[in-house]
Design a protein around this motif. Structure first.
Motif, short mmCIF file in Angstrom:
data_model
loop_
_atom_site.label_atom_id
_atom_site.label_comp_id
_atom_site.label_asym_id
_atom_site.label_seq_id
_atom_site.Cartn_x
_atom_site.Cartn_y
_atom_site.Cartn_z
N ASN A 53 0.84 -1.19 0.00
CA ASN A 53 0.00 0.00 0.00
C ASN A 53 0.87 1.25 0.00
OD1 ASN A 53 0.11 -1.12 3.02
ND2 ASN A 53 0.10 1.13 3.10
N SER A 54 0.28 2.36 -0.37
CA SER A 54 1.01 3.63 -0.40
C SER A 54 1.22 4.13 1.03
CB SER A 54 0.20 4.66 -1.20
OG SER A 54 -0.98 4.99 -0.50
N ARG A 72 -2.84 -0.27 -9.36
CA ARG A 72 -4.21 -0.58 -8.94
C ARG A 72 -5.17 -0.38 -10.10
NH1 ARG A 72 -6.13 -3.74 -5.47
NH2 ARG A 72 -7.28 -4.37 -7.33
N GLU A 129 -3.48 4.00 0.91
CA GLU A 129 -4.43 3.86 -0.19
C GLU A 129 -3.88 2.93 -1.27
OE1 GLU A 129 -5.13 7.83 -1.44
OE2 GLU A 129 -6.16 8.43 0.41
N ASP A 130 -4.75 2.64 -2.29
CA ASP A 130 -4.36 1.80 -3.42
C ASP A 130 -3.75 0.49 -2.94
OD1 ASP A 130 -5.10 3.74 -5.44
OD2 ASP A 130 -3.38 4.89 -4.75
N ALA A 146 -1.05 3.73 -7.54
CA ALA A 146 -2.38 4.03 -8.08
C ALA A 146 -2.49 3.52 -9.52
CB ALA A 146 -2.64 5.53 -8.02
#
Length: 406
Positions: free
Chosen positions: A172-173, A269, A177-178, A266
């Protein structure tokens, strides 16, 4: 919506909704087990143009390194700094000076981070693999995974079973997120890893950079062994060196990824959700191109510093020897100088002080870096001032974050 005709990363998803042992954000996602990579891929003409520009940049970086004095040692230094960036992405934070100090012979110090020696060892193993014709089978990756945990083991140590990942992991970031949940552990993960190894070994249809980019992301999605995220970041360097496109491990890809991690994840993803591979190829080509030109600029400045330093001390034999040694190792123990320069202890201190007066070096108290050292000047090190300044251009790692990046 997934474009099934253009999707490269096809596969099966596994619900994690009933896994109370996992964070809520992970349970909301599904583990993804990718199918084998395809033998062909359709990309837009503009995407091929981006990939060609990236490959040209790799060639320019290789040519720039060919002109560097003390090429082997500069290569090791640049590789160590990029390894530091990759380690930071895993939450292993190490200072630049600590990285340089850890390489000094004759010094007694604690490692800058308990896990740092494992990252260093993997860097060495990547170069060894790149310069060999050994097949990249699962055992190779298992050995590097073991090295990251501090175990440098021979191949026959895995005669019965490889140390496969046994838990759900994810990438994950920094903002969380993502989130991408890796393939679930078990027999199918092992089969997927074997298929990946065969694809990498036998793929001949695709352009080299397309092969590298697809294989890197697929390895991350599978994450067969602990430490797979770091191994995936090292994969492009390994393959570029094997292909003879890059002769030294100096592509600072992890440094670029560290700065653009949110955006990069991102895109991955998005490719998994929508299937369009062009966006992935474009950002990967951008990463390679910008990392190459960043490194070319740094290499040129290091070369200029070397020439300028030697020119300033050209008439002083001992000073020239010390200046040359500082290109090899930007941090040197004062007590090493007599042997390096062929002078007495007192003369060595005088030479170091002269270079300090001219602004070429600064003194560093080794105790501030965790070393056992004397209170006298012999318990200090000298650092090449201009080289240290250039190395501060490498972005600092950010804060640690919650992650379980295999």
């Amino acid at each position: 919506m997934l474009d099934k005709q253009r999707a490269v990363f096809r596969g099966r998803q596994f619900s994690l909704a009933d896994r109370d042992d996992l964070p809520a954000a992970v349970r909301q996602r599904k583990a993804f087990l990718p199918d084998p990579l395809p033998s062909g891929i359709v990309l837009r003409p503009s995407t091929y143009g981006e990939l060609m520009a990236a490959q040209e940049a790799v060639g320019r970086l290789d040519a720039a390194m060919a002109q560097v004095p003390h090429r082997a040692t500069v290569s090791r230094m640049l590789q160590a700094l990029d390894t530091r960036s990759s380690a930071a992405m895993d939450g292993v934070i190490v200072g630049r000076r600590e990285v340089l100090a850890a390489a000094m012979p004759g010094a007694v110090a604690a490692d800058p981070h308990p896990r740092w020696p494992g990252y260093q060892r993997v860097s060495e193993m990547i170069v060894e693999l790149a310069r060999s014709d050994r097949s990249l089978d699962p055992t190779v990756w298992a050995r590097m995974s073991a090295a990251m945990s501090g175990s440098d083991v021979p191949d026959d140590a895995f005669a019965e079973e490889l140390p496969w990942r046994r838990h759900i992991t994810w990438t994950n970031s920094p903002a969380g997120e993502d989130l991408i949940v890796h393939a679930p552990p078990g027999a199918e993960l092992r089969v997927a890893t074997e298929q990946w190894c065969v694809w990498v070994r036998e793929q001949r249809e695709l352009p080299p950079l397309v092969t590298i980019i697809l294989a890197q992301i697929q390895f991350l999605l599978i994450s067969p062994f602990p430490g797979s995220a770091h191994l995936a970041r090292q994969f492009p360097i390994l393959m570029l060196m094997r292909a003879g496109v890059l002769r030294d491990p100096v592509l600072p890809l992890a440094t670029w990824l560290r700065r653009h991690e949110e955006r990069y994840l991102a895109v991955i993803r998005g490719v998994l959700d929508r299937g369009d591979p062009d966006e992935l190829m474009v950002i990967a080509a951008e990463a390679i191109r910008e990392a190459c030109y960043q490194q070319i600029e740094l290499v040129a400045e290091l070369t200029d510093v070397h020439r300028g330093t030697v020119a300033k001390v050209a008439r002083r034999t001992a000073a020239v020897r010390l200046a040359e040694a500082l290109i090899d190792r930007p941090m040197i123990l004062v007590r090493e100088i007599p042997e390096l320069c062929g002078v007495t202890g007192n003369h060595a201190v005088e030479v170091a002080r002269r270079l300090h007066k001219e602004g070429l070096v600064e003194f560093v108290d080794l105790k501030t870096l965790g070393f056992q050292a004397e209170e006298t000047i012999s318990g200090k090190a000298i650092v090449a001032t201009d080289i240290a300044r250039l190395l501060t251009l490498v972005p600092s790692p950010g804060p640690e974050r919650q992650s379980s990046a295999g």
